[in-house]
Scaffold this motif. Structure first.
Motif, PDB file in Angstrom:
ATOM      1  N   GLY A 185       9.770  -7.921   2.762  1.00 28.47           N
ATOM      2  CA  GLY A 185       8.492  -8.290   3.757  1.00 28.47           C
ATOM      3  C   GLY A 185       7.495  -6.857   4.183  1.00 28.47           C
ATOM      4  N   VAL A 186       7.926  -5.912   3.922  1.00 26.20           N
ATOM      5  CA  VAL A 186       7.643  -4.585   3.548  1.00 26.20           C
ATOM      6  C   VAL A 186       6.766  -4.008   1.947  1.00 26.20           C
ATOM      7  N   GLU A 187       4.966  -4.268   1.986  1.00 32.39           N
ATOM      8  CA  GLU A 187       4.186  -4.456   0.852  1.00 32.39           C
ATOM      9  C   GLU A 187       3.616  -2.851   0.783  1.00 32.39           C
ATOM     10  N   PHE A 188       3.547  -1.914  -0.151  1.00 30.32           N
ATOM     11  CA  PHE A 188       3.224  -0.733  -0.079  1.00 30.32           C
ATOM     12  C   PHE A 188       2.454  -0.967  -1.028  1.00 30.32           C
ATOM     13  N   ILE A 189       0.770  -0.542  -0.207  1.00 29.25           N
ATOM     14  CA  ILE A 189      -0.187  -0.101  -0.885  1.00 29.25           C
ATOM     15  C   ILE A 189      -0.806   0.966  -1.832  1.00 29.25           C
ATOM     16  N   GLY A 190      -0.576   2.290  -1.649  1.00 35.23           N
ATOM     17  CA  GLY A 190      -0.451   3.250  -2.543  1.00 35.23           C
ATOM     18  C   GLY A 190      -1.798   3.786  -1.314  1.00 35.23           C
ATOM     19  N   GLU A 191      -2.663   4.558  -1.944  1.00 34.00           N
ATOM     20  CA  GLU A 191      -3.366   5.311  -1.907  1.00 34.00           C
ATOM     21  C   GLU A 191      -4.784   4.541  -1.407  1.00 34.00           C
ATOM     22  N   VAL A 192      -6.031   3.904  -0.861  1.00 35.73           N
ATOM     23  CA  VAL A 192      -6.944   3.088  -1.023  1.00 35.73           C
ATOM     24  C   VAL A 192      -8.851   3.337  -0.528  1.00 35.73           C
ATOM     25  N   ASP A 193      -9.623   3.406  -1.246  1.00 38.40           N
ATOM     26  CA  ASP A 193     -11.133   3.463  -0.580  1.00 38.40           C
ATOM     27  C   ASP A 193     -11.358   3.125   0.060  1.00 38.40           C
ATOM     28  N   GLU A 194     -12.657   3.660   0.051  1.00 37.50           N
ATOM     29  CA  GLU A 194     -13.402   3.261   1.418  1.00 37.50           C
ATOM     30  C   GLU A 194     -13.588   1.854   1.749  1.00 37.50           C
ATOM     31  N   ALA A 195     -13.872   0.813   0.596  1.00 37.40           N
ATOM     32  CA  ALA A 195     -13.893  -0.498   1.563  1.00 37.40           C
ATOM     33  C   ALA A 195     -12.775  -1.097   1.123  1.00 37.40           C
ATOM     34  N   GLN A 196     -11.312  -0.898   0.964  1.00 38.09           N
ATOM     35  CA  GLN A 196     -10.409  -1.331   0.811  1.00 38.09           C
ATOM     36  C   GLN A 196      -9.782  -1.093   2.191  1.00 38.09           C
ATOM     37  N   LYS A 197     -10.080   0.362   2.505  1.00 36.40           N
ATOM     38  CA  LYS A 197      -9.767   0.433   4.186  1.00 36.40           C
ATOM     39  C   LYS A 197     -10.256  -0.159   4.825  1.00 36.40           C
ATOM     40  N   ALA A 198     -11.654  -1.081   4.612  1.00 37.17           N
ATOM     41  CA  ALA A 198     -11.875  -2.392   5.548  1.00 37.17           C
ATOM     42  C   ALA A 198     -11.708  -3.526   6.010  1.00 37.17           C
ATOM     43  N   GLU A 199     -11.005  -3.648   4.600  1.00 33.51           N
ATOM     44  CA  GLU A 199     -10.829  -5.355   4.606  1.00 33.51           C
ATOM     45  C   GLU A 199      -8.903  -4.617   5.534  1.00 33.51           C
ATOM     46  N   PHE A 200      -8.245  -3.287   4.550  1.00 37.04           N
ATOM     47  CA  PHE A 200      -6.945  -3.658   5.596  1.00 37.04           C
ATOM     48  C   PHE A 200      -6.637  -3.294   6.850  1.00 37.04           C
ATOM     49  N   LEU A 201      -8.124  -2.833   7.338  1.00 36.69           N
ATOM     50  CA  LEU A 201      -7.234  -2.200   9.036  1.00 36.69           C
ATOM     51  C   LEU A 201      -8.537  -3.307   9.580  1.00 36.69           C
ATOM     52  N   GLY A 202      -9.087  -4.135   9.136  1.00 36.12           N
ATOM     53  CA  GLY A 202      -9.448  -5.368  10.401  1.00 36.12           C
ATOM     54  C   GLY A 202      -8.476  -6.576   9.413  1.00 36.12           C
ATOM     55  N   GLY A 203      -7.957  -6.266   8.615  1.00 43.13           N
ATOM     56  CA  GLY A 203      -6.924  -7.579   8.966  1.00 43.13           C
ATOM     57  C   GLY A 203      -5.552  -7.521   9.722  1.00 43.13           C
ATOM     58  N   ALA A 204      -5.202  -6.342  10.240  1.00 46.26           N
ATOM     59  CA  ALA A 204      -3.861  -6.039  11.056  1.00 46.26           C
ATOM     60  C   ALA A 204      -4.181  -6.640  12.353  1.00 46.26           C
ATOM     61  N   ARG A 205      -2.886  -6.820  12.581  1.00 46.88           N
ATOM     62  CA  ARG A 205      -2.558  -7.546  14.113  1.00 46.88           C
ATOM     63  C   ARG A 205      -3.231  -6.047  14.511  1.00 46.88           C
ATOM     64  N   ALA A 206      -2.150  -5.100  14.799  1.00 44.37           N
ATOM     65  CA  ALA A 206      -2.184  -4.102  14.990  1.00 44.37           C
ATOM     66  C   ALA A 206      -1.801  -2.905  14.203  1.00 44.37           C
ATOM     67  N   LEU A 207      -2.708  -1.045  14.129  1.00 47.11           N
ATOM     68  CA  LEU A 207      -2.344   0.004  13.526  1.00 47.11           C
ATOM     69  C   LEU A 207      -1.125   0.916  14.650  1.00 47.11           C
ATOM     70  N   LEU A 208      -0.212   0.484  13.259  1.00 49.17           N
ATOM     71  CA  LEU A 208       0.596   1.445  13.708  1.00 49.17           C
ATOM     72  C   LEU A 208       0.841   3.548  13.399  1.00 49.17           C
ATOM     73  N   PHE A 209       0.859   3.480  14.190  1.00 51.19           N
ATOM     74  CA  PHE A 209       0.735   5.402  14.835  1.00 51.19           C
ATOM     75  C   PHE A 209       1.914   6.460  15.311  1.00 51.19           C
ATOM     76  N   PRO A 210       2.616   5.804  15.049  1.00 49.16           N
ATOM     77  CA  PRO A 210       4.084   6.878  15.597  1.00 49.16           C
ATOM     78  C   PRO A 210       4.505   7.990  15.223  1.00 49.16           C
ATOM     79  N   ILE A 211       2.910   8.834  15.072  1.00 49.31           N
ATOM     80  CA  ILE A 211       3.259  10.805  15.034  1.00 49.31           C
ATOM     81  C   ILE A 211       4.300  10.879  15.697  1.00 49.31           C
ATOM     82  N   GLN A 212       5.214  11.970  14.795  1.00 48.60           N
ATOM     83  CA  GLN A 212       5.927  13.062  15.113  1.00 48.60           C
ATOM     84  C   GLN A 212       5.213  14.297  15.210  1.00 48.60           C
TER      85      GLN A 212
END
Length: 350
Positions: free
Chosen positions: A226-253
């Motif tokens: 179930g884990v998908e590693f996409i790698g580095e994305v450009d601006e167009a890919q970013k819009a689709e990637f973030l827009g399709g997410a149920r949530a962004l996880l930001f577990p900063i340390q």
């Protein structure tokens, strides 16, 4: 107003892929031009801007394998700027502190936005040696290691309103976007997602300095289901990637100075589940744009409630607080204040 923007040379302005500081410099520069100001951008030659471009290197240093001394091009940039100082009403630096000795006694209004962490022991003596230099923080939390610095203000980042379109519906995955490094917590993201039973997608670059961490802590987790590693994305890919997410996880340390990806997600209407570190409580509106949590257990609880977040309301918060126009107007207010202070006569007591 005649404004010089001094960008780092590691990435183009804006960067082709990853690069938070250069991205913000681009958004600010273009907005200042749109507001009618005369702006000159000192940056790499592959930058794209409506301002005048003062190209220092043919292309971004990260993309040029022939460059081994990355300080030398920045010193060249400062030399070019020094020759042209009188062409500007204000100079805005985004390169940390290389310019401080040069600008001392220049008589020209300038300010420096600090985009990184300030809790390194070698930084404090440098600030103490330049008490007159005005600095801008990108969150109030960023200031904590250096409370006595000459803070001119705090300006939160902003994005162009049409950069990332609103997405009313998600496609059922959790997103991690940024850089593979221990302080960003990609391994934590995968653990949380698996515990929640929601597939994670990881869109991130791997720097050479973080390669060992990636191989030992992250890559073994990518082999699981179930884990998908996409790698580095450009601006167009970013819009689709973030827009399709149920949530962004930001577990900063670590004490994140801002966290641009949080407002990028908000622009898409995507809620954020973020650890309570650094700038997070200033950027997030808990219960409105997502949830601020203390740990992995808290993140799991937040994901169970993520359906209560209204994606339209998340976008409205972005439009109210995090646009490039608001950011540019905040900086213009600082430029004018610094200019007025320089014009004020100095009263001497006999």
């Amino acid at each position: 107003m005649r404004i010089a923007q001094i960008a780092p040379l590691a990435e183009a302005v804006p960067p082709l892929l990853y690069g938070g500081t250069e991205r913000i410099v681009s958004y600010l520069t273009e907005e200042l031009v749109a507001l009618g100001h005369d702006v000159t951008l000192f940056a790499s030659g592959d930058s794209r801007t409506a301002a005048r471009l003062e190209a220092i290197t043919p292309r971004a240093l990260r993309l040029d394998a022939s460059i081994r001394d990355t300080v030398a091009p920045h010193i060249l940039m400062l030399s070019r700027l020094q020759e042209r100082l009188r062409d500007f009403d204000v100079v805005h630096f985004h390169i940390d502190h290389l310019h401080l000795p040069m600008m001392r006694g220049s008589g020209l209004p300038f300010l420096t936005t600090l985009h990184g962490r300030l809790d390194l022991p070698e930084i404090a003596p440098l600030f103490q040696a330049h008490p007159e230099a005005p600095f801008v923080s990108i969150s109030n939390a960023q200031r904590r290691p250096l409370p006595s610095a000459n803070w001119a203000g705090t300006v939160l980042h902003g994005l162009p309103t049409d950069l990332l379109p609103f997405s009313p519906r998600d496609r059922g995955y959790l997103a991690f976007l940024g850089r593979i490094s221990p302080e960003k917590g990609p391994d934590v993201t995968i653990r949380i997602a698996r515990a929640a039973g929601i597939p994670p997608r990881i869109a991130a670059k791997v720097d050479n300095m973080d390669r060992a961490y990636f191989e030992t802590a992250v890559r073994p987790l990518l082999d699981g289901p179930g884990v998908e590693f996409i790698g580095e994305v450009d601006e167009a890919q970013k819009a689709e990637f973030l827009g399709g997410a149920r949530a962004l996880l930001f577990p900063i340390q670590w004490p994140e100075p801002f966290g641009l990806v949080m407002i990028e997600a908000m622009a898409c209407g995507t809620p954020v589940v973020a650890f309570n570190r650094g700038s997070v409580p200033e950027v997030m509106e808990d219960g409105m744009t997502g949830f601020v949590v203390e740990d992995e257990t808290g993140a799991l609880g937040a994901l169970r409630r993520i359906g209560s977040i209204d994606r339209t309301a998340v976008r409205r918060v972005f439009e109210r607080r995090f646009t490039a126009r608001r950011m540019a107007e905040d900086y213009l207010a600082l430029y004018r204040r610094l200019g007025a202070a320089h014009e004020r006569p100095v009263l001497r007591v006999a």
